[in-house]
Enzyme design. Structure first.
Site, mmCIF file in Angstrom:
data_model
loop_
_atom_site.group_PDB
_atom_site.id
_atom_site.type_symbol
_atom_site.label_atom_id
_atom_site.label_comp_id
_atom_site.label_asym_id
_atom_site.label_seq_id
_atom_site.Cartn_x
_atom_site.Cartn_y
_atom_site.Cartn_z
ATOM 1 N N THR A 1 -10.602 7.214 3.731
ATOM 2 C CA THR A 1 -11.670 7.094 4.755
ATOM 3 C C THR A 1 -11.468 8.072 5.912
ATOM 4 O O THR A 1 -12.345 8.191 6.769
ATOM 5 C CB THR A 1 -11.730 5.650 5.301
ATOM 6 O OG1 THR A 1 -10.404 5.151 5.417
ATOM 7 C CG2 THR A 1 -12.520 4.758 4.382
ATOM 8 N N ASP B 1 0.853 -1.204 0.000
ATOM 9 C CA ASP B 1 0.000 0.000 0.000
ATOM 10 C C ASP B 1 0.878 1.239 0.000
ATOM 11 O O ASP B 1 1.109 1.853 1.038
ATOM 12 C CB ASP B 1 -0.908 -0.036 1.235
ATOM 13 C CG ASP B 1 -1.905 1.118 1.243
ATOM 14 O OD1 ASP B 1 -2.173 1.693 0.166
ATOM 15 O OD2 ASP B 1 -2.422 1.441 2.327
ATOM 16 N N LEU B 2 1.372 1.590 -1.179
ATOM 17 C CA LEU B 2 2.282 2.740 -1.276
ATOM 18 C C LEU B 2 1.587 3.932 -1.927
ATOM 19 O O LEU B 2 2.183 4.989 -2.097
ATOM 20 C CB LEU B 2 3.554 2.332 -2.038
ATOM 21 C CG LEU B 2 4.310 1.193 -1.327
ATOM 22 C CD1 LEU B 2 5.441 0.652 -2.191
ATOM 23 C CD2 LEU B 2 4.857 1.659 0.022
ATOM 24 N N LYS B 3 0.340 3.774 -2.292
ATOM 25 C CA LYS B 3 -0.515 4.867 -2.804
ATOM 26 C C LYS B 3 0.239 5.785 -3.763
ATOM 27 O O LYS B 3 0.413 6.975 -3.499
ATOM 28 C CB LYS B 3 -1.090 5.674 -1.639
ATOM 29 C CG LYS B 3 -2.017 4.874 -0.746
ATOM 30 C CD LYS B 3 -2.791 5.789 0.182
ATOM 31 C CE LYS B 3 -3.746 5.039 1.061
ATOM 32 N NZ LYS B 3 -3.099 4.125 2.027
HETATM 33 O O1 C5P Z 1 -5.681 1.474 11.804
HETATM 34 P P1 C5P Z 1 -6.722 1.443 10.729
HETATM 35 O O2 C5P Z 1 -7.645 0.245 10.799
HETATM 36 O O3 C5P Z 1 -7.444 2.762 10.567
HETATM 37 O O4 C5P Z 1 -5.854 1.219 9.400
HETATM 38 C C1 C5P Z 1 -6.365 1.419 8.135
HETATM 39 C C2 C5P Z 1 -5.272 1.213 7.137
HETATM 40 O O5 C5P Z 1 -5.838 1.349 5.854
HETATM 41 C C3 C5P Z 1 -4.124 2.200 7.239
HETATM 42 O O6 C5P Z 1 -2.926 1.470 6.938
HETATM 43 C C4 C5P Z 1 -4.395 3.211 6.150
HETATM 44 O O7 C5P Z 1 -3.230 3.691 5.554
HETATM 45 C C5 C5P Z 1 -5.184 2.370 5.128
HETATM 46 N N1 C5P Z 1 -6.126 3.084 4.285
HETATM 47 C C6 C5P Z 1 -7.161 3.845 4.765
HETATM 48 N N2 C5P Z 1 -7.996 4.503 3.906
HETATM 49 C C7 C5P Z 1 -7.839 4.384 2.606
HETATM 50 C C8 C5P Z 1 -6.798 3.591 2.091
HETATM 51 C C9 C5P Z 1 -5.962 2.934 2.979
HETATM 52 O O8 C5P Z 1 -7.351 3.922 5.983
HETATM 53 N N3 C5P Z 1 -8.695 4.985 1.796
#
Ligand code: C5P
Length: 232
Positions: free
Chosen positions: A118, A65-67
């Site tokens: 999110t 997940d390097l976006k």
């Molecule tokens: O700790 P938590 O459950 O919030 O982690 C969510 C993970 O999903 C994090 O690693 C974050 O970078 C990733 N993420 C996100 N929203 C997105 C894409 C990825 O929270 N839209």
């Protein structure tokens, strides 16, 4: 219904400070987690690709997940480099030319487009210059992702039903922002495990609710049981 094993539907976000901490947590979780997301924190920590190879050696699936967000040529070349490693998913931001460049270089990697983070709510979108709701923007970006040949999208579980209703089931939908119950952190558009799948998610990404649990393995197992309940 896609052919996904139930245990792979939980992707644990391995957001920890070092590759050594990551290995220790993976060993603690054992067979409670089979799919790991390794992101920016570990990439900056060093040993990212060694950790990736180690995870694959443990039989785990890996989501890098390097976006990626840059001009299309740079993103395409970065994806081509990543394709030399054995990863199942990687993320790019949801602009058409970026997604097309990523898809052109993807080899065996599934390209997932970030729709709307999110952690953002409607007021954050206003500040960024968008006039619609997170749902409008997520749907628009998911449509572009589908047209660009992406394999899937990252979306809030709240937007998953709209994406399914308008775009069907071809896209893989991966939902972060999943919480066992109300929790006070930076995620604003959250759903529970069951709600995410009932809303149309194929996978969920969970980080802190497992990492910060008193017993991370028990927390992961509880989520796996909840997922098995939805798909039984
Ligand atoms: O700790 P938590 O459950 O919030 O982690 C969510 C993970 O999903 C994090 O690693 C974050 O970078 C990733 N993420 C996100 N929203 C997105 C894409 C990825 O929270 N839209």
């Amino acid at each position: 219904m896609k052919d996904i094993s139930v245990s792979d539907r939980l992707i644990f976000a391995l957001d920890v400070r070092s590759a050594d901490d990551a290995r220790a947590l993976v060993e603690l979780l054992g067979d409670a987690v089979s799919f790991y997301k390794i992101g920016l924190e570990l990439c900056m920590a060093g040993g990212y690709f060694e950790l990736l190879a180690w995870l694959r050696g443990q039989g785990k699936k890996v989501f890098a997940d390097l976006k990626f967000y840059d001009i299309p040529q740079t993103v395409g070349r970065a994806v081509a480099q990543l394709a030399d490693h054995d990863v199942q998913f990687c993320t790019v931001h949801g602009d058409r030319s970026i997604m097309e460049a990523a898809v052109a270089s993807r080899a065996a990697i599934n390209i997932l487009a970030v729709t709307v983070l999110t952690s953002l709510d409607e007021s954050d979108l206003r500040e960024m210059g968008y006039s619609g709701t997170p749902q409008d923007l997520a749907l628009q970006r998911a449509r572009t992702a589908l047209e660009s040949g992406c394999n899937g999208v990252i979306s809030s579980g709240l937007e998953a039903p709209t994406i399914r209703e308008h775009l069907g089931h071809d896209l893989i939908v991966v939902c972060p922002g999943v919480r066992p119950a109300a929790q006070d952190d930076d995620q604003k558009r959250v759903v529970t495990v069951e709600q995410a799948f009932l809303n149309g998610a194929d996978y969920i990404v969970v980080g802190r609710p497992i990492r910060d649990a008193e017993d991370p393995r028990a927390a992961a197992t509880q989520m796996q049981d909840a997922i098995a309940g939805v798909f039984s």
